[in-house]
Write a protein that holds these residues in place. Structure first.
Motif: not given
Ligand code: FO1
Length: 323
Positions: A13, A49, A51, A98, A158
């Protein structure tokens, strides 16, 4: 004219994406392959998704949200507002722009394209010339075993904000996943001049990449040096839960503990100048390179990228420990 040298960056990330950006400013597209962890991926509202891939994509395209670390800058939230007005509270926030990326990825995946081809289309669509690839086109899903149970990564990271106490991490799917085509191509490139493990969370973001069959042996057998940049500066992770996870795993949250975690994969390790004396006292035999590893500005990222290439070059011309 020496043959073009190629470098392989392994990243996850936010921290990894910063160094990937620095490297993309120093190396031309044909000399850099960026391989990204996709163990954080998950299916949400029918969307896939990704990330870390999206953080690297937005960062290289100059579209990343400057503080948040994920998602886009100058985002709008109209779609989310409608969800909330209809009584659906999204625990995982997807801005309108997004969302557009996720819908495009959904369509390309449904058309049967592998994730690496989809990622190539997406990065090209954002004007990125460098090669960005998921570590695999197969499905690997990081799970976090905690005192609150075995949690899917995003639920831990999250929904529960990394609060549960981590006991173990596992990467189901990794043992039968194949490295993506451009990952394999870079590992087998005779012009490979260095592998750079970017300063992402070793346990959450880099270990899933190293867990793929054949990757660790391939890295060990490389003639080119493998170096890592410390994701920790004197005991506290620059961003994210690295130090907390290390404590919960019974590890000393130090830059050297991360080097020990990577073990014999490393030919060299880049640490913050402030950690050098502790490293020397620890009697570490691993070649160390100390510099300022905090990346706030683009110049910081480019400078650290240059340190990585210089250090890899220096190691390549040094007889390897143990022959
Ligand atoms: N991280 C959060 O803490 N909250 C979010 O709502 C959130 C949404 C999100 C949407 C798209 C995306 O690509 C990343 C997003 N992230 C969010 C970050 C995500 O949890 C990543 O896994 C972390 O960046 C760690 O790699």
């Amino acid at each position: 004219m020496t043959a073009a040298r190629h470098y392989l960056a392994l990243c996850g990330g936010v921290g990894g994406a910063k160094l990937a950006l620095g490297l993309s400013h120093v190396l031309p597209p044909d000399q850099l392959t960026i391989v990204v962890n996709n163990g954080d991926d998950f299916d949400y509202l029918g969307l896939t998704i990704c990330p870390d891939l999206d953080t690297v994509t937005y960062t290289l395209a100059g579209l990343a949200h400057p503080q948040q670390g994920w998602g886009r800058d100058e985002e709008s939230w109209a779609a989310q507002a409608v969800q909330q007005a209809l009584g659906v509270e999204p625990w995982f926030q997807l801005g309108d722009k997004d969302l557009g990326l996720h819908l495009a990825r959904r369509a390309m995946l449904d058309a049967g394209q592998p994730l690496s081809a989809v990622t190539a289309s997406i990065t090209r669509g954002f004007g990125i010339a460098h090669a960005v690839s998921p570590m695999t086109d197969d499905t690997v899903r990081t799970l976090v075993d905690t005192d609150a149970g075995l949690l899917p990564f995003q639920d831990y990271f999250v929904r529960q904000r990394c609060a549960p106490v981590v006991r173990r991490l596992c990467y189901p799917g990794a043992d039968s996943a194949r490295p993506a085509p451009s990952f394999l191509a870079a590992l087998n490139d005779p012009q490979l001049a260095g592998v750079i493990i970017c300063p992402s969370n070793p346990y959450l973001s880099i270990d899933p990449v190293l867990a793929l069959p054949g990757v660790r042996p391939a890295l060990r057998q490389l003639a080119a040096p493998v170096i890592a940049v410390a994701p920790i500066v004197s005991g506290s992770a620059i961003k994210g839960p690295t130090a907390k996870i290390m404590r919960e795993l019974g590890l000393d949250p130090s830059a050297l503990a991360v080097a020990r975690h990577y073990g014999d994969l490393l030919d060299g390790y880049i640490i913050d100048a402030g950690d050098m004396s502790a490293a020397r006292q620890s009697g570490a035999t691993l070649p160390l390179h100390a510099c300022d590893i905090i990346m706030k500005t683009l110049d910081d990222k480019i400078r650290l990228a240059r340190h990585c290439l210089d250090f890899a070059n220096e190691l390549a011309h040094r007889p390897r420990a143990g022959g």
